[in-house]
Design an enzyme around this catalytic site. Structure first.
Site, PDB file in Angstrom:
ATOM      1  N   ARG A   1       0.819  -1.218   0.000  1.00  0.00           N
ATOM      2  CA  ARG A   1       0.000   0.000   0.000  1.00  0.00           C
ATOM      3  C   ARG A   1       0.853   1.269   0.000  1.00  0.00           C
ATOM      4  O   ARG A   1       0.453   2.281  -0.576  1.00  0.00           O
ATOM      5  CB  ARG A   1      -0.942   0.001   1.222  1.00  0.00           C
ATOM      6  CG  ARG A   1      -2.018   1.095   1.155  1.00  0.00           C
ATOM      7  CD  ARG A   1      -2.815   1.201   2.439  1.00  0.00           C
ATOM      8  NE  ARG A   1      -3.993   2.060   2.292  1.00  0.00           N
ATOM      9  CZ  ARG A   1      -4.621   2.645   3.313  1.00  0.00           C
ATOM     10  NH1 ARG A   1      -4.185   2.462   4.546  1.00  0.00           N
ATOM     11  NH2 ARG A   1      -5.679   3.411   3.105  1.00  0.00           N
TER      12      ARG A   1
ATOM     13  N   SER B   1      -7.622   7.270  -0.216  1.00  0.00           N
ATOM     14  CA  SER B   1      -7.426   5.830  -0.262  1.00  0.00           C
ATOM     15  C   SER B   1      -8.317   5.251   0.827  1.00  0.00           C
ATOM     16  O   SER B   1      -8.159   5.564   2.010  1.00  0.00           O
ATOM     17  CB  SER B   1      -5.951   5.484  -0.011  1.00  0.00           C
ATOM     18  OG  SER B   1      -5.771   4.082  -0.034  1.00  0.00           O
ATOM     19  N   SER B   2      -9.275   4.426   0.423  1.00  0.00           N
ATOM     20  CA  SER B   2     -10.307   3.960   1.352  1.00  0.00           C
ATOM     21  C   SER B   2      -9.729   3.095   2.466  1.00  0.00           C
ATOM     22  O   SER B   2      -8.620   2.565   2.361  1.00  0.00           O
ATOM     23  CB  SER B   2     -11.369   3.157   0.595  1.00  0.00           C
ATOM     24  OG  SER B   2     -11.933   3.926  -0.439  1.00  0.00           O
ATOM     25  N   GLN B   3     -10.511   2.931   3.523  1.00  0.00           N
ATOM     26  CA  GLN B   3     -10.115   2.063   4.632  1.00  0.00           C
ATOM     27  C   GLN B   3      -9.926   0.642   4.108  1.00  0.00           C
ATOM     28  O   GLN B   3     -10.848   0.072   3.502  1.00  0.00           O
ATOM     29  CB  GLN B   3     -11.182   2.093   5.715  1.00  0.00           C
ATOM     30  CG  GLN B   3     -10.852   1.229   6.917  1.00  0.00           C
ATOM     31  CD  GLN B   3     -11.908   1.333   8.002  1.00  0.00           C
ATOM     32  OE1 GLN B   3     -12.949   1.958   7.816  1.00  0.00           O
ATOM     33  NE2 GLN B   3     -11.642   0.729   9.139  1.00  0.00           N
TER      34      GLN B   3
END
Length: 327
Positions: free
Chosen positions: A46, A100-102
């Site tokens: 990530r 950036s989503s959870q």
């Protein structure tokens, strides 16, 4: 240094932090129904997709980035990159454009998408590119994955992040509401932005038996495609808050007065969901009366049907007494 070329200590920390994120997602139960996604989250780094991000502080935002000259700041950036939280990645005039989503929510959405080997997948909202990388890893074929975003600077940075991580799905700059007809037909469409109605282009670009998963109101709708003119499905149980789809003919939110609605109900997230879903069809007082009468319904009792040019939301039954036009 370059965020993709971490020094040895940070590389060790990145591996440890990623393993910790994978454990946290596992504990959340997000991929219990399809454990194959665990491997994707283990493999895709990530931090390559968030070379910098913004953290809310008193009075605004603080930027964290992987090329800070301060080693402690770089470490803080890296740990934050693997926290199970959404990360603000692009601001304009103080307004959040992209995040950036959870990760645990991403995992739950990917499981709910029900991806199968060989599926052609369209992602609406390229963001950082992280989600497209996860899908490409899962499918093992970059050419099956298409991701689109309206902003050239977003698609260009997503393309760079993906290449740094070793993935090369098709990245398109354009209005996601129009889909990507030249890459159709699709077996799965996943959106990472919230909608006010289902763009007709999406079901039209799907094969029969396809599935669309998108944020809608403050929930997640999963639509199954019978044919290009008919889609229907229910909301998932979870709340979800995403930035709105930007592009052609996207209406902004309307303000409503909650006078007459009991104070305790005004902030209840299930009531706020019904308000968002019936915007323009029910006034808040009517929505509250229905919500109370029906026992404060959970999200799974609601659904959406798209049939030809008609599109409506409903409670319990698409042909039942509670239905609200969306377009």
């Amino acid at each position: 240094m370059g965020a993709h070329a971490l020094d040895k200590d940070l590389a060790v920390l990145a591996a440890s932090a990623r393993a910790g994120l994978v454990r946290a997602i596992g504990v959340s139960g997000a991929w219990a129904a399809d454990p194959v996604w665990r491997e994707a989250f283990e493999a895709v780094p990530r931090h390559l997709f968030v070379p910098y991000y913004y953290v809310g502080v008193v009075g605004g935002y603080e930027r964290r980035w992987g090329e800070s000259p301060d080693p402690r700041s770089r470490e803080r950036w890296l740990r934050g990159a693997y926290a199970d939280t959404p990360l603000a990645t692009r601001l304009r005039d103080g307004e959040l454009l992209t995040s950036s989503s959870q990760p645990s929510l991403m995992a739950m959405m990917l499981v709910a998408l029900r991806v199968r080997d060989g599926d052609r997948v369209l992602e609406i909202g390229a963001g950082t590119g992280y989600n497209a990388a996860l899908i490409a890893h899962r499918l093992g074929d970059d050419d099956l994955v298409t991701t689109i975003d309206l902003e050239p600077e977003i698609t260009e940075s997503a393309r760079q992040h993906l290449a740094a991580a070793g993935y090369h799905p098709v990245v398109v700059t354009g209005d996601g509401a129009r889909g990507v007809p030249e890459r159709a037909p699709f077996d799965r469409i996943i959106a990472t932005c919230t909608l006010a109605s289902i763009p007709p282009a999406w079901p039209a670009q799907c094969r029969p038996g396809a599935r669309i998963l998108s944020p809608f109101a403050t929930g997640l709708i999963a639509l199954d495609i019978r044919d290009p003119g008919h889609a229907e499905g229910r909301f998932l149980h979870t709340p979800a808050y995403f930035v709105p789809l930007r592009g052609a003919d996207r209406a902004g939110p309307e303000t409503v007065t909650l006078a007459g609605v009991p104070r305790w109900a005004r902030g209840h997230e299930l009531f706020r969901f019904l308000l968002a879903l019936t915007r323009g069809s029910l006034d808040p007082q009517e929505a509250y009366a229905l919500w109370e009468r029906e026992g404060m319904p959970q999200r799974e009792r609601y659904g959406i049907t798209v049939s030809g040019e008609r599109e409506w939301a409903w409670l319990d039954d698409p042909e039942g007494p509670y239905a609200w036009p969306l377009v």
